[in-house]
Design an enzyme around this catalytic site. Structure first.
Site, mmCIF file in Angstrom:
data_model
loop_
_atom_site.group_PDB
_atom_site.id
_atom_site.type_symbol
_atom_site.label_atom_id
_atom_site.label_comp_id
_atom_site.label_asym_id
_atom_site.label_seq_id
_atom_site.Cartn_x
_atom_site.Cartn_y
_atom_site.Cartn_z
ATOM 1 N N LYS A 170 -12.240 -0.619 -1.348
ATOM 2 C CA LYS A 170 -11.368 0.070 -2.315
ATOM 3 C C LYS A 170 -12.003 -0.038 -3.705
ATOM 4 O O LYS A 170 -13.045 0.568 -3.933
ATOM 5 C CB LYS A 170 -9.953 -0.498 -2.225
ATOM 6 C CG LYS A 170 -9.286 -0.091 -0.902
ATOM 7 C CD LYS A 170 -7.879 -0.565 -0.720
ATOM 8 C CE LYS A 170 -7.320 0.037 0.567
ATOM 9 N NZ LYS A 170 -6.748 -0.926 1.483
ATOM 10 N N HIS A 191 -5.133 -3.809 -2.440
ATOM 11 C CA HIS A 191 -4.830 -2.789 -3.456
ATOM 12 C C HIS A 191 -4.650 -3.381 -4.851
ATOM 13 O O HIS A 191 -4.428 -2.634 -5.806
ATOM 14 C CB HIS A 191 -3.560 -2.015 -3.082
ATOM 15 C CG HIS A 191 -3.768 -0.978 -2.023
ATOM 16 N ND1 HIS A 191 -4.380 0.230 -2.269
ATOM 17 C CD2 HIS A 191 -3.449 -0.971 -0.710
ATOM 18 C CE1 HIS A 191 -4.423 0.935 -1.156
ATOM 19 N NE2 HIS A 191 -3.867 0.228 -0.184
ATOM 20 N N SER A 211 0.796 -1.232 0.000
ATOM 21 C CA SER A 211 0.000 0.000 0.000
ATOM 22 C C SER A 211 0.823 1.274 0.000
ATOM 23 O O SER A 211 0.368 2.299 -0.491
ATOM 24 C CB SER A 211 -0.964 0.000 1.185
ATOM 25 O OG SER A 211 -0.272 -0.272 2.383
HETATM 26 C C1 LIG Z 1 -6.727 -1.029 2.975
HETATM 27 C C2 LIG Z 1 -6.176 -2.320 3.399
HETATM 28 C C3 LIG Z 1 -6.769 -3.067 4.412
HETATM 29 C C4 LIG Z 1 -7.922 -2.532 5.230
HETATM 30 O O1 LIG Z 1 -9.099 -2.690 4.542
HETATM 31 P P1 LIG Z 1 -10.469 -2.259 5.263
HETATM 32 O O2 LIG Z 1 -11.499 -3.065 4.549
HETATM 33 O O3 LIG Z 1 -10.610 -0.792 5.077
HETATM 34 O O4 LIG Z 1 -10.327 -2.637 6.701
HETATM 35 C C5 LIG Z 1 -6.238 -4.298 4.715
HETATM 36 N N1 LIG Z 1 -5.161 -4.786 4.058
HETATM 37 C C6 LIG Z 1 -4.555 -4.091 3.095
HETATM 38 C C7 LIG Z 1 -3.369 -4.671 2.403
HETATM 39 C C8 LIG Z 1 -5.031 -2.833 2.738
HETATM 40 O O5 LIG Z 1 -4.419 -2.126 1.783
#
Ligand SMILES: *Cc1c(COP(=O)(O)O)cnc(C)c1O
Length: 411
Positions: free
Chosen positions: A260, A228, A200
């Site tokens: 996302k 991501h 990320s």
């Molecule tokens: C954004 C992200 C999360 C968190 O996701 P949420 O659904 O907002 O809790 C977990 N793991 C990774 C690798 C992320 O980039």
């Protein structure tokens, strides 16, 4: 009447908290939450700035405000109400949850899926539930905070579950850890290797083929959090495994987010074998003690996946935008960490500088966030520019123009 206390106990909490906040403010490291007054799209309306171009959302496919996705959420709310006020195993499972889980499993080509209110929750469920005493978890040092905390939690709940970390994206270092695990008499159970698909903060990708080969050689399980990568990587947006030409079944377990590319509301999931999902339903603490994903989100996320499967050209549009943005950013004199993902980090080292640059970009009508400690290591602060399929060529040109102005101001 109450008698006066003889001793006054003063908590240290208020003063130490004030000290932390004052230090952050003095060092220019205070984060400020921007309030948005409308939907997430290529632009957003900020409460105190008006409309600005948005280059800091994970809305990679532009589905967060897609009419069908919005309508599916509204219809879900009308059909199911707000929820059942219960956890899933008591009376909290709706048919929209099972439909979404079937859709996620289909999307990955895997046996089964289970949803959570966030991917953070999914990562807190998977490790403490599937891993046992005598197992070892081997994790990339740059893995997402939710993976790190999920593994820590597993170690606390199951004392005697071993944990170790390998150097970021270094397959040779991972091999050394696997050899050490094999030689360790305390490792009597399963070896787990855990990685982000797309990292990320760096925007780089895990070498999944090499990791799969290593896991096969050592009889280890491979877990990939592709939050991501989903909707972004691979020809049809299946994720980082597709980028590498691997089927979903080449990865033992995926965790991922619906917050996302897949609609952007909230929610997470675990995908993999039916057995593991059954165990999570029986034993996972977040599944046993916490409510289901709201129906509005279950319905809008399922629609988002349907739209993605129906319109893979969105992924291609994102790829075209990413290539244009990366080339454009390089043309402004800034350097961007190289990869093919939609995360374009511009390293500026100093946290206060990153935050100041982000503020200046807002003056130019471009919304980009500066990240510093503790989100990234001290001295590695950066601007993280994120590209979406929703952006137009003119939007990307405007981003680059703003960066050029920023660069010229900096001299
Ligand atoms: C954004 C992200 C999360 C968190 O996701 P949420 O659904 O907002 O809790 C977990 N793991 C990774 C690798 C992320 O980039």
């Amino acid at each position: 009447m109450l008698t006066a206390m003889t001793t006054l106990h003063t908590s240290t909490f208020p003063s130490r908290t004030q000290t932390i906040l004052d230090t952050l403010r003095d060092n220019g490291q205070m984060k400020r939450l921007q309030t948005i007054e409308g939907p997430m799209d290529r632009t957003v309306r900020l409460a105190d700035r008006g409309e600005v171009l948005c280059f800091c959302s994970n809305n990679y496919l532009g589905l967060a405000n897609h009419p069908e996705v919005v309508e599916a959420g509204v219809a879900g709310l009308r059909k199911y109400g707000a929820g059942t006020a219960s956890v899933r195993f008591i009376c909290g499972t709706f048919d929209c949850h099972t439909a979404l889980e079937a859709r996620i499993a289909e999307f990955y080509g895997c046996e089964a899926a289970y949803t959570f209110t966030s991917c953070w929750n999914a990562n807190e469920a998977i490790f403490p539930t599937l891993c046992e005493v005598g197992d070892i978890i081997i994790s990339d040092e740059f893995n997402h905070a939710s993976i790190i905390d999920g593994i820590r939690l597993a170690g606390v709940i199951k004392k005697g579950l071993l944990r170790t970390v390998y150097k970021h994206n270094d397959v040779a270092a991972l091999r050394v850890k696997l050899e050490e695990a094999r030689a360790n008499p305390l490792v009597t159970g399963t070896t787990w290797v855990v990685t982000d698909g797309v990292f990320s903060m760096e925007g780089d990708i895990a070498d999944l083929p090499a990791m799969r080969a290593l896991c096969d050689e050592f009889g280890a399980m491979l877990v990939v959090d592709d939050s991501h990568g989903t909707g972004v990587m691979g020809k049809t947006g299946r994720g980082t495994h597709e980028h590498w030409g691997m089927p979903g079944t080449a990865i033992d377990y995926f965790t991922g987010t619906l917050g996302k590319a897949l609609g952007g509301g909230a929610g997470g999931y675990i995908v993999g074998s039916r057995k593991a999902i059954d165990l999570l339903i029986q034993r996972g603490r977040p599944t046993l003690f916490s409510n289901a994903l709201p129906c509005t989100i279950a319905c809008s996320a399922e629609k988002a996946i349907e739209v993605l499967m129906r319109e893979p050209e969105r992924v291609q549009r994102l790829r075209t935008n990413v290539a244009a943005a990366r080339e454009g950013i390089l043309g402004t004199g800034f350097t961007v960490l190289d990869s093919s993902t939609a995360i374009c980090p511009v390293i500026v080292h100093d946290t206060a500088k990153a935050i100041a640059m982000s503020k200046r970009l807002l003056d130019f009508g471009v919304f980009v966030i500066g990240f510093g400690f503790p989100v990234v290591a001290e001295g590695h602060a950066r601007l993280r520019i994120q590209i979406s399929a929703a952006h137009t060529a003119a939007d990307i040109a405007a981003l680059c123009e703003a960066l050029r102005r920023l660069k010229s101001e900096q001299g």
